[in-house]
Design a protein around this motif. Structure first.
Motif, PDB file in Angstrom:
ATOM      1  N   LYS A  46       9.712   7.736   8.515  1.00  0.00           N
ATOM      2  CA  LYS A  46       9.002   6.949   9.533  1.00  0.00           C
ATOM      3  C   LYS A  46       9.989   6.393  10.554  1.00  0.00           C
ATOM      4  N   ASN A  97       7.641  -8.013   1.109  1.00  0.00           N
ATOM      5  CA  ASN A  97       8.312  -6.717   0.977  1.00  0.00           C
ATOM      6  C   ASN A  97       8.120  -5.799   2.185  1.00  0.00           C
ATOM      7  N   ALA A 155      16.056   4.289  -1.528  1.00  0.00           N
ATOM      8  CA  ALA A 155      15.032   4.772  -2.467  1.00  0.00           C
ATOM      9  C   ALA A 155      14.195   5.850  -1.786  1.00  0.00           C
ATOM     10  N   LYS A 199      -2.300  -0.940   7.537  1.00  0.00           N
ATOM     11  CA  LYS A 199      -3.420   0.022   7.513  1.00  0.00           C
ATOM     12  C   LYS A 199      -4.732  -0.678   7.165  1.00  0.00           C
ATOM     13  N   THR A 259      11.327   6.711  -0.583  1.00  0.00           N
ATOM     14  CA  THR A 259      10.017   6.338  -0.032  1.00  0.00           C
ATOM     15  C   THR A 259       9.889   6.995   1.349  1.00  0.00           C
ATOM     16  N   ASN A 296       0.809  -1.225   0.000  1.00  0.00           N
ATOM     17  CA  ASN A 296       0.000   0.000   0.000  1.00  0.00           C
ATOM     18  C   ASN A 296       0.842   1.277   0.000  1.00  0.00           C
ATOM     19  N   TYR A 320      17.876  -3.122  12.121  1.00  0.00           N
ATOM     20  CA  TYR A 320      17.403  -3.239  10.732  1.00  0.00           C
ATOM     21  C   TYR A 320      18.401  -4.066   9.914  1.00  0.00           C
TER      22      TYR A 320
HETATM   23  N1  LIG Z   1      13.296   2.762   0.793  1.00  0.00           N
HETATM   24  C1  LIG Z   1      14.538   2.313   0.886  1.00  0.00           C
HETATM   25  O1  LIG Z   1      15.501   3.086   0.859  1.00  0.00           O
HETATM   26  C2  LIG Z   1      14.787   0.837   1.039  1.00  0.00           C
HETATM   27  C3  LIG Z   1      16.101   0.370   0.820  1.00  0.00           C
HETATM   28  C4  LIG Z   1      16.363  -0.974   0.958  1.00  0.00           C
HETATM   29  C5  LIG Z   1      15.355  -1.850   1.301  1.00  0.00           C
HETATM   30  N2  LIG Z   1      14.104  -1.375   1.510  1.00  0.00           N
HETATM   31  C6  LIG Z   1      13.074  -2.346   1.906  1.00  0.00           C
HETATM   32  O2  LIG Z   1      12.023  -2.301   0.974  1.00  0.00           O
HETATM   33  C7  LIG Z   1      10.808  -2.672   1.624  1.00  0.00           C
HETATM   34  C8  LIG Z   1       9.746  -1.616   1.355  1.00  0.00           C
HETATM   35  O3  LIG Z   1      10.193  -0.404   1.956  1.00  0.00           O
HETATM   36  P1  LIG Z   1       9.638   1.026   1.493  1.00  0.00           P
HETATM   37  O4  LIG Z   1      10.807   1.872   1.286  1.00  0.00           O
HETATM   38  O5  LIG Z   1       8.641   0.867   0.435  1.00  0.00           O
HETATM   39  O6  LIG Z   1       8.950   1.495   2.856  1.00  0.00           O
HETATM   40  P2  LIG Z   1       7.573   2.272   3.115  1.00  0.00           P
HETATM   41  O7  LIG Z   1       7.289   3.233   2.039  1.00  0.00           O
HETATM   42  O8  LIG Z   1       7.699   2.758   4.523  1.00  0.00           O
HETATM   43  O9  LIG Z   1       6.478   1.113   3.048  1.00  0.00           O
HETATM   44  C9  LIG Z   1       6.538   0.095   4.012  1.00  0.00           C
HETATM   45  C10 LIG Z   1       5.413  -0.887   3.752  1.00  0.00           C
HETATM   46  O10 LIG Z   1       5.508  -1.913   4.765  1.00  0.00           O
HETATM   47  C11 LIG Z   1       4.260  -1.992   5.445  1.00  0.00           C
HETATM   48  N3  LIG Z   1       4.412  -2.257   6.867  1.00  0.00           N
HETATM   49  C12 LIG Z   1       5.168  -1.600   7.775  1.00  0.00           C
HETATM   50  N4  LIG Z   1       4.963  -2.089   8.995  1.00  0.00           N
HETATM   51  C13 LIG Z   1       4.060  -3.096   8.864  1.00  0.00           C
HETATM   52  C14 LIG Z   1       3.453  -3.990   9.764  1.00  0.00           C
HETATM   53  N5  LIG Z   1       3.683  -3.954  11.090  1.00  0.00           N
HETATM   54  N6  LIG Z   1       2.569  -4.891   9.279  1.00  0.00           N
HETATM   55  C15 LIG Z   1       2.281  -4.940   7.953  1.00  0.00           C
HETATM   56  N7  LIG Z   1       2.820  -4.110   7.039  1.00  0.00           N
HETATM   57  C16 LIG Z   1       3.706  -3.194   7.502  1.00  0.00           C
HETATM   58  C17 LIG Z   1       3.611  -0.639   5.292  1.00  0.00           C
HETATM   59  O11 LIG Z   1       2.214  -0.801   5.446  1.00  0.00           O
HETATM   60  P3  LIG Z   1       1.378   0.247   6.362  1.00  0.00           P
HETATM   61  O12 LIG Z   1       1.544   1.562   5.659  1.00  0.00           O
HETATM   62  O13 LIG Z   1      -0.005  -0.284   6.339  1.00  0.00           O
HETATM   63  O14 LIG Z   1       2.037   0.241   7.706  1.00  0.00           O
HETATM   64  C18 LIG Z   1       4.037  -0.247   3.874  1.00  0.00           C
HETATM   65  O15 LIG Z   1       3.166  -0.817   2.932  1.00  0.00           O
HETATM   66  C19 LIG Z   1      11.141  -2.818   3.104  1.00  0.00           C
HETATM   67  O16 LIG Z   1      11.346  -4.173   3.409  1.00  0.00           O
HETATM   68  C20 LIG Z   1      12.436  -2.051   3.240  1.00  0.00           C
HETATM   69  O17 LIG Z   1      13.213  -2.523   4.320  1.00  0.00           O
HETATM   70  C21 LIG Z   1      13.788  -0.060   1.375  1.00  0.00           C
END
Ligand SMILES: NC(=O)c1ccc[n+]([C@@H]2O[C@H](COP(=O)([O-])OP(=O)(O)OC[C@H]3O[C@@H](n4cnc5c(N)ncnc54)[C@H](OP(=O)(O)O)[C@@H]3O)[C@@H](O)[C@H]2O)c1
Length: 244
Positions: free
Chosen positions: A193, A91, A186, A43, A188, A20, A154
């Motif tokens: 958060k 993810n 990335a 959510k 995001t 989402n 993390y």
């Molecule tokens: N962005 C980066 O720089 C980066 C780099 C390397 C790896 N990653 C990895 O990529 C993945 C996606 O990250 P993102 O950057 O897209 O983060 P994001 O924008 O913060 O999105 C995180 C997602 O995870 C869900 N989530 C968080 N806590 C949760 C919980 N307790 N139960 C169920 N769902 C939960 C959120 O849903 P809700 O909104 O409903 O809480 C949201 O859909 C993660 O595993 C992250 O570690 C990200």
């Protein structure tokens, strides 16, 4: 539960946790026209209505309770009318910036529950559904799995995913393909958060759409592990490779 999983002309049944927002949502938007999608998050359905791609289903699965989240996904898949899965992209993830290099006990527990324990429980619970279609399990790690200052819990959770993927890849060989993808930073909402100020560095973070493109072709190729960072991007990784 929103939606029904009748796939019609669409080819694959794809589950994306954390679908989402951020990278999961970017991937879902990329795949929505060609595939049938079920997304999950913490959510409520009301909070995400209007955000998801048309036709995608949504199930609430809070990974803060790892076992319940796995049960919620399996129930949601059944309610969606699916009896098998072609792809599960696990993810969803969280992070918490450590204060003076020390994570609080609560931050350690939450990080490991959401990023590692929930994924382990979900992988086990989804195995029979993936096995039916000789599907692919994709774990979303991070380049931080090698160790990263400011986010020790993390980094540990993502290193755990790396090991889990290696173990399952050999354990489930010939039945379900398993891979771990390690994105680089990335743009995001993850960092805000987490209470982490990326400052000027954010300017060089990759766009979520570009990371999602690299995720899609890495998922199609089924290789593991795969790093999705600037080097791959500069080599055309967002525009070349297999199509999912
Ligand atoms: N962005 C980066 O720089 C980066 C780099 C390397 C790896 N990653 C990895 O990529 C993945 C996606 O990250 P993102 O950057 O897209 O983060 P994001 O924008 O913060 O999105 C995180 C997602 O995870 C869900 N989530 C968080 N806590 C949760 C919980 N307790 N139960 C169920 N769902 C939960 C959120 O849903 P809700 O909104 O409903 O809480 C949201 O859909 C993660 O595993 C992250 O570690 C990200």
């Amino acid at each position: 539960m929103i939606g029904s999983g009748r796939i019609g002309a669409k080819s694959r049944r794809i589950l994306i946790t954390g679908g989402n927002a951020g990278l999961g949502l970017a991937l879902a938007r990329k795949l929505a026209r060609r595939h049938s999608l079920l997304l999950s998050g913490r959510k409520s359905q009301r909070e995400v209505a209007g955000t998801l791609p048309p036709g995608a289903g949504y199930v609430v699965a809070d990974q803060g309770d790892p076992e319940m989240s796995a049960q919620a996904l399996v129930r949601g898949i059944g309610d969606f009318g699916w009896d098998s899965l072609d792809n599960a992209v696990l993810n969803a993830g969280v992070g918490f910036a450590a204060v003076d290099g020390v994570d609080s006990t609560d931050a350690i527990r939450q990080t490991l529950d959401v990023n590692l324990l929930a994924v382990m429980m979900q992988a086990q619970a989804l195995f029979p559904l993936l096995k039916k279609s000789r599907g692919t399990l994709s774990l979303i790690g991070s380049v931080a799995h090698k160790g990263s200052a400011t986010i020790p819990a993390y980094a540990a959770s993502k290193a755990g995913l790396h090991g889990l993927a290696r173990a399952l890849r050999s354990e489930w060989s010939g039945q379900v393909s398993v891979q771990v993808l390690h994105p680089g930073p990335a743009k995001t909402g993850l960092h805000d958060k987490a209470g982490y100020d990326s400052g000027r560095m954010r300017a060089i973070f990759l766009a979520p759409d570009d990371v999602a493109s690299m995720m899609a072709s890495a998922i199609a190729a089924r290789r593991s592990p795969v790093t999705l960072s600037w080097v791959r991007y500069l080599n055309g990784g967002a525009y070349t490779g297999r199509r999912l």
